[in-house]
Each structure stands twice: as C-alpha cells, then as structure tokens.
Scaffold this motif. Sequence first.
Motif, PDB file in Angstrom:
ATOM      1  N   PRO A 112      48.520  62.450 -29.023  1.00  0.00           N
ATOM      2  CA  PRO A 112      47.227  62.781 -29.621  1.00  0.00           C
ATOM      3  C   PRO A 112      46.225  63.159 -28.538  1.00  0.00           C
ATOM      4  CG  PRO A 112      47.569  60.415 -29.598  1.00  0.00           C
ATOM      5  CD  PRO A 112      48.864  61.030 -29.156  1.00  0.00           C
ATOM      6  N   SER A 113      45.103  63.748 -28.966  1.00  0.00           N
ATOM      7  CA  SER A 113      44.129  64.265 -28.005  1.00  0.00           C
ATOM      8  C   SER A 113      43.613  63.182 -27.074  1.00  0.00           C
ATOM      9  CB  SER A 113      42.963  64.919 -28.754  1.00  0.00           C
ATOM     10  OG  SER A 113      42.330  63.979 -29.596  1.00  0.00           O
ATOM     11  N   TRP A 114      43.405  61.961 -27.586  1.00  0.00           N
ATOM     12  CA  TRP A 114      42.858  60.915 -26.729  1.00  0.00           C
ATOM     13  C   TRP A 114      43.851  60.534 -25.625  1.00  0.00           C
ATOM     14  CZ3 TRP A 114      45.498  56.358 -26.263  1.00  0.00           C
ATOM     15  CH2 TRP A 114      46.398  56.023 -27.282  1.00  0.00           C
ATOM     16  N   ALA A 115      45.152  60.581 -25.955  1.00  0.00           N
ATOM     17  CA  ALA A 115      46.166  60.259 -24.949  1.00  0.00           C
ATOM     18  C   ALA A 115      46.256  61.364 -23.906  1.00  0.00           C
ATOM     19  CB  ALA A 115      47.523  60.053 -25.616  1.00  0.00           C
ATOM     20  N   ARG A 116      46.103  62.614 -24.349  1.00  0.00           N
ATOM     21  CA  ARG A 116      46.116  63.722 -23.394  1.00  0.00           C
ATOM     22  C   ARG A 116      44.915  63.630 -22.455  1.00  0.00           C
ATOM     23  NH1 ARG A 116      47.552  66.536 -28.124  1.00  0.00           N
ATOM     24  NH2 ARG A 116      45.508  67.502 -28.270  1.00  0.00           N
ATOM     25  N   LYS A 117      43.768  63.215 -22.970  1.00  0.00           N
ATOM     26  CA  LYS A 117      42.582  63.030 -22.128  1.00  0.00           C
ATOM     27  C   LYS A 117      42.819  61.930 -21.095  1.00  0.00           C
ATOM     28  CE  LYS A 117      38.983  64.647 -25.307  1.00  0.00           C
ATOM     29  NZ  LYS A 117      37.783  64.258 -26.087  1.00  0.00           N
ATOM     30  N   GLU A 118      43.509  60.874 -21.532  1.00  0.00           N
ATOM     31  CA  GLU A 118      43.814  59.781 -20.612  1.00  0.00           C
ATOM     32  C   GLU A 118      44.725  60.269 -19.487  1.00  0.00           C
ATOM     33  OE1 GLU A 118      43.083  56.071 -19.247  1.00  0.00           O
ATOM     34  OE2 GLU A 118      42.267  56.946 -21.077  1.00  0.00           O
ATOM     35  N   ASP A 119      45.703  61.101 -19.840  1.00  0.00           N
ATOM     36  CA  ASP A 119      46.580  61.678 -18.821  1.00  0.00           C
ATOM     37  C   ASP A 119      45.774  62.533 -17.840  1.00  0.00           C
ATOM     38  OD1 ASP A 119      49.471  62.299 -20.974  1.00  0.00           O
ATOM     39  OD2 ASP A 119      48.720  60.481 -19.999  1.00  0.00           O
ATOM     40  N   LYS A 120      44.810  63.256 -18.392  1.00  0.00           N
ATOM     41  CA  LYS A 120      43.974  64.123 -17.549  1.00  0.00           C
ATOM     42  C   LYS A 120      43.166  63.284 -16.563  1.00  0.00           C
ATOM     43  CE  LYS A 120      40.200  67.490 -17.956  1.00  0.00           C
ATOM     44  NZ  LYS A 120      39.313  68.187 -18.910  1.00  0.00           N
ATOM     45  N   LYS A 121      42.621  62.174 -17.036  1.00  0.00           N
ATOM     46  CA  LYS A 121      41.838  61.299 -16.162  1.00  0.00           C
ATOM     47  C   LYS A 121      42.720  60.695 -15.072  1.00  0.00           C
ATOM     48  CE  LYS A 121      38.849  58.424 -17.738  1.00  0.00           C
ATOM     49  NZ  LYS A 121      38.243  57.321 -18.504  1.00  0.00           N
ATOM     50  N   GLU A 122      43.926  60.274 -15.459  1.00  0.00           N
ATOM     51  CA  GLU A 122      44.843  59.686 -14.484  1.00  0.00           C
ATOM     52  C   GLU A 122      45.248  60.709 -13.427  1.00  0.00           C
ATOM     53  OE1 GLU A 122      46.906  56.433 -17.515  1.00  0.00           O
ATOM     54  OE2 GLU A 122      48.087  58.020 -16.592  1.00  0.00           O
ATOM     55  N   ALA A 123      45.500  61.947 -13.860  1.00  0.00           N
ATOM     56  CA  ALA A 123      45.877  63.003 -12.915  1.00  0.00           C
ATOM     57  C   ALA A 123      44.737  63.297 -11.952  1.00  0.00           C
ATOM     58  CB  ALA A 123      46.278  64.264 -13.681  1.00  0.00           C
ATOM     59  N   LYS A 124      43.508  63.295 -12.493  1.00  0.00           N
ATOM     60  CA  LYS A 124      42.338  63.549 -11.654  1.00  0.00           C
ATOM     61  C   LYS A 124      42.161  62.433 -10.624  1.00  0.00           C
ATOM     62  CE  LYS A 124      37.363  64.451 -12.019  1.00  0.00           C
ATOM     63  NZ  LYS A 124      36.219  64.593 -12.950  1.00  0.00           N
ATOM     64  N   ALA A 125      42.334  61.185 -11.061  1.00  0.00           N
ATOM     65  CA  ALA A 125      42.198  60.047 -10.148  1.00  0.00           C
ATOM     66  C   ALA A 125      43.284  60.079  -9.077  1.00  0.00           C
ATOM     67  CB  ALA A 125      42.267  58.742 -10.935  1.00  0.00           C
ATOM     68  N   LYS A 126      44.511  60.456  -9.481  1.00  0.00           N
ATOM     69  CA  LYS A 126      45.615  60.532  -8.530  1.00  0.00           C
ATOM     70  C   LYS A 126      45.350  61.610  -7.485  1.00  0.00           C
ATOM     71  CE  LYS A 126      50.613  61.280  -8.263  1.00  0.00           C
ATOM     72  NZ  LYS A 126      51.853  61.571  -9.051  1.00  0.00           N
ATOM     73  N   ALA A 127      44.837  62.754  -7.937  1.00  0.00           N
ATOM     74  CA  ALA A 127      44.540  63.847  -7.013  1.00  0.00           C
ATOM     75  C   ALA A 127      43.456  63.444  -6.022  1.00  0.00           C
ATOM     76  CB  ALA A 127      44.118  65.091  -7.798  1.00  0.00           C
ATOM     77  N   GLU A 128      42.457  62.714  -6.515  1.00  0.00           N
ATOM     78  CA  GLU A 128      41.367  62.264  -5.643  1.00  0.00           C
ATOM     79  C   GLU A 128      41.887  61.269  -4.610  1.00  0.00           C
ATOM     80  OE1 GLU A 128      37.648  62.165  -4.062  1.00  0.00           O
ATOM     81  OE2 GLU A 128      38.404  63.510  -5.628  1.00  0.00           O
ATOM     82  N   ALA A 129      42.774  60.359  -5.039  1.00  0.00           N
ATOM     83  CA  ALA A 129      43.341  59.376  -4.117  1.00  0.00           C
ATOM     84  C   ALA A 129      44.182  60.054  -3.041  1.00  0.00           C
ATOM     85  CB  ALA A 129      44.187  58.363  -4.890  1.00  0.00           C
ATOM     86  N   GLU A 130      44.953  61.063  -3.451  1.00  0.00           N
ATOM     87  CA  GLU A 130      45.767  61.799  -2.490  1.00  0.00           C
ATOM     88  C   GLU A 130      44.892  62.559  -1.494  1.00  0.00           C
ATOM     89  OE1 GLU A 130      49.680  62.599  -5.345  1.00  0.00           O
ATOM     90  OE2 GLU A 130      48.228  64.202  -4.959  1.00  0.00           O
ATOM     91  N   LYS A 131      43.789  63.093  -1.969  1.00  0.00           N
ATOM     92  CA  LYS A 131      42.869  63.814  -1.095  1.00  0.00           C
ATOM     93  C   LYS A 131      42.272  62.879  -0.055  1.00  0.00           C
ATOM     94  CE  LYS A 131      38.571  66.495  -1.226  1.00  0.00           C
ATOM     95  NZ  LYS A 131      37.482  67.031  -2.115  1.00  0.00           N
ATOM     96  N   GLN A 132      41.847  61.693  -0.543  1.00  0.00           N
ATOM     97  CA  GLN A 132      41.253  60.716   0.381  1.00  0.00           C
ATOM     98  C   GLN A 132      42.277  60.238   1.406  1.00  0.00           C
ATOM     99  OE1 GLN A 132      39.608  57.645  -2.063  1.00  0.00           O
ATOM    100  NE2 GLN A 132      37.909  58.914  -2.812  1.00  0.00           N
ATOM    101  N   ALA A 133      43.506  60.063   0.981  1.00  0.00           N
ATOM    102  CA  ALA A 133      44.572  59.623   1.903  1.00  0.00           C
ATOM    103  C   ALA A 133      44.837  60.687   2.955  1.00  0.00           C
ATOM    104  CB  ALA A 133      45.841  59.319   1.113  1.00  0.00           C
ATOM    105  N   ALA A 134      44.822  61.950   2.542  1.00  0.00           N
ATOM    106  CA  ALA A 134      45.053  63.047   3.481  1.00  0.00           C
ATOM    107  C   ALA A 134      43.917  63.130   4.498  1.00  0.00           C
ATOM    108  CB  ALA A 134      45.186  64.360   2.711  1.00  0.00           C
ATOM    109  N   GLU A 135      42.677  62.933   4.010  1.00  0.00           N
ATOM    110  CA  GLU A 135      41.531  62.983   4.910  1.00  0.00           C
ATOM    111  C   GLU A 135      41.576  61.832   5.929  1.00  0.00           C
ATOM    112  OE1 GLU A 135      38.331  65.104   1.842  1.00  0.00           O
ATOM    113  OE2 GLU A 135      38.249  62.953   2.257  1.00  0.00           O
ATOM    114  N   ALA A 136      42.008  60.652   5.454  1.00  0.00           N
ATOM    115  CA  ALA A 136      42.097  59.486   6.330  1.00  0.00           C
ATOM    116  C   ALA A 136      43.156  59.696   7.418  1.00  0.00           C
ATOM    117  CB  ALA A 136      42.414  58.238   5.524  1.00  0.00           C
ATOM    118  N   THR A 137      44.261  60.332   7.035  1.00  0.00           N
ATOM    119  CA  THR A 137      45.337  60.616   7.990  1.00  0.00           C
ATOM    120  C   THR A 137      44.898  61.611   9.028  1.00  0.00           C
ATOM    121  OG1 THR A 137      46.989  60.185   6.271  1.00  0.00           O
ATOM    122  CG2 THR A 137      47.727  61.402   8.222  1.00  0.00           C
ATOM    123  N   ALA A 138      44.147  62.611   8.577  1.00  0.00           N
ATOM    124  CA  ALA A 138      43.670  63.658   9.494  1.00  0.00           C
ATOM    125  C   ALA A 138      42.650  63.081  10.469  1.00  0.00           C
ATOM    126  CB  ALA A 138      43.048  64.796   8.704  1.00  0.00           C
TER     127      ALA A 138
END
Length: 407
Positions: free
Chosen positions: A381-407
């Motif tokens: 359902p739409s609410w579950a798809r939105k939840e997936d979108k939020k999780e993907a966004k949070a994961k991408a942000e965490a990966e970005k921060q990890a990459a910046e920390a490594t650099a």
Amino acid sequence: MSDKLYDDVPGVEARIKELQKKEAPLPNFGPASFEIDAVLFGGLVNSIAAVEAAWGQVAEEIGQDRDEVIKATHGRRASDNLKKFKPFLKEHEIDREVQKFEQSILDHADAYENKRRSRSNSRTSSQGSTPASSRRGSAASSRRPSFQQQQAAALFGSFTPLDKSANSSRANLSSSELTRELARAKLTAATDEAEIGTESSAVDLEEDEDDLSDLGADMSVQILPGVRSLIDSLPEGRYAVATSGARTYAYGAMERAGIVPPKITITAEDPRLGNGKPYPDPFVLAARELGFDPKNCMVVEDSPSGIIAGVVSGATTLAVCTSHTQDQIERCGPHHLIQNLEAVWVEVLPSGKLKVNINPSRITSEIKHDAMTDVGPDFKPSWARKEDKKEAKAKAEAEKQAAEATA
C-alpha cells in the motif's frame, strides 16, 4: 406487489456463479450516456483499510490466514462472514457479534483520525516564528485540512478524510450554502498554496506528508470522489443506498463522512432481505422501495460482490475503482467502468427521467486503491511504499556521511 424479491432463484444463483469466475466481457471504459429512473449506491464512502484491519483481528482470533479471510469477506454482509468463520456462534448471538465487529471498524477509523489530528496539532505548535517558517507551517497545516477544506475536497474530488468533530454544526446546510462555503474554502486553500512559492517549501511539504506514513494505513472514513456533487444533483426519492453494512457501520460511516443517509437506506440486517451481496436482493429491494424496476436503475459499486449483485439485479451497473484496481473488477460483468464518480453527472429530463452522462476526462483526483488483498504477493500500500522511501533516503544519507568520514 409481491413480497418476494424475485422468482428465478436457480437462475440467479447460476448467474452469480458464472460472474464469480471473472470471465465476463470487458465493460465500456469510455464516454457514455443513458436514461434511468434512479441511482442505487452500493456505498458512498471508503474505509476499506479499517474494514480489513477489523477482519484481520477476526482472522487472528480464529487462527486463520489474514489475507485469505479478508479476501473472502470483501463486499459481503458481516453476518454472512461471521457465520462462515465462526460457525460456533448461535443464531441469537449473531446480531450482537455484528454490532461488535462493525463498531471495531469505526474504532479503527476514529483511532487513526485521532492520531492524525494529534500529529497535525503538535506539528503546528512546533513551527518556527520566522516569516519563512511561518509560511511553511501555514502551508503544511493547509495539507492537514480544516473542515472547510475537507468539505471542499469532498465536492471537488479528493481522498482527504472529513473531520467528524465538525459535522454536527454543518450537517443541514443546503446545497447552495454548502457550495458557497466550499468555494470559499477552496479559494483559501489555493491562496495558501500560492504563498509557498519556492522549491524548498514544496520539498518541505512532501516530507511533511511522508511523516504520516508511520501512522500506518489510512483507516479514516472518506467520502468517495464525486459522490457529493452527484447526490446533490439527484432529486429526492431518486437515489438509495444498499450496503452490506449493518446499521452500526452504515450510519456511523456516513455520519463520519458528513453524509445525510437517504430515506431509502437498505442495511444488511433488513428482515426483507433473503440474501446479501453477491445476491441481488439489496438492490432489488432498494429499487422497489423507491417505486422503480431495478432494470431501469443504475447501480454504482466498487467491490466484486457488489458489482455482481448489481449485474444480476438487471440494473445498468457502473463499476468504480475506488477500493479495488481495474483488473480486480473489470471481469465481474459491469456495463461501464470508471476510476471514480467525478466522471459522472446527471441531468433531469422534462420527462422526469434521469440522463446519466459519463466522461472519464473529467476526473482530476489522484487514483488511490486501498484494498490490501487480491493484488499479488509484491503489492505494497501507499503508506508502506512511503516507509520504504524514507528508509532508502536515510540509508543513502548514512552512506554519504560514512564516505565523508572516510575521506
């Protein structure tokens, strides 16, 4: 007129079984016009998420698969479903169980509305005091509509739930008064949107709406798009409701959606009904109470069982995709199929007949399907798809921060 609703019971049962195979020819999807005597609504509101939640609880109680129970109960009377899934119930216990079950549907809807309203209030109180943040707060608040904006959505087409708490003071507005009030509300909402004016504000609003995803499926009782304007255009005594709900749910849901039940409202426990949907009894009885032959009426339905009941009654049957997807209902035998009732308008002819006009290009509302079952294993359902979108966004942000920390 005989008290018997129809004579050819074997023929009716055979026709139902035939249509339940979902092998009927495809309906008309395009523009159309035809004349009828009356409109028979299978329902005026959408609360399928709350209904499914209630049946899910029944499934857990009896230890059966949730999806299978929900799939088997769509569009049918609660009494028939409870007799099937709780065969141990005695006859004198059925009415009490139906009332208890239907109240649980309304409780789910009210609980969701209370959570949504609480979220809206807390968000409003936490807005900043700068002019820019104030504008964003005002805009976000407008997406959590006031009563006027909710009523406007009901007329102009939306799935925004109507605030039950404000119904009583406006329930008896005339059609012209309601139209004027809704026009003012729509103008106010449009002005608020125009004041946002920036891309960053639009992003803020999108995230603001996504924040509701943690509330789960939208279980509010919502008036169906196009219903308000359609029933307002129909003369008194020319439309009826024939629902699978008993009085507790039928009247409770209409009240929450701000709808005054028509004089002829056939509910599931009516003693004159021999059977519920997919049998045609509810529509045949509704037409008879209005004084018309069902063959000269139009049935509006959104569930497979209801559509089949309409077709078997002999009425011109209009299927709408407001709770089920097109592929779930198009082969149930409807004569016409549209996304929602915004495509329909009615004219009263000098002869007294009603001319029904259908034009799908008139639809402006977003199409939303809330049925959780019979849509394949990968459906979300739409609410579950939105939840997936939020999780993907949070994961991408965490990966970005990890990459910046490594650099």
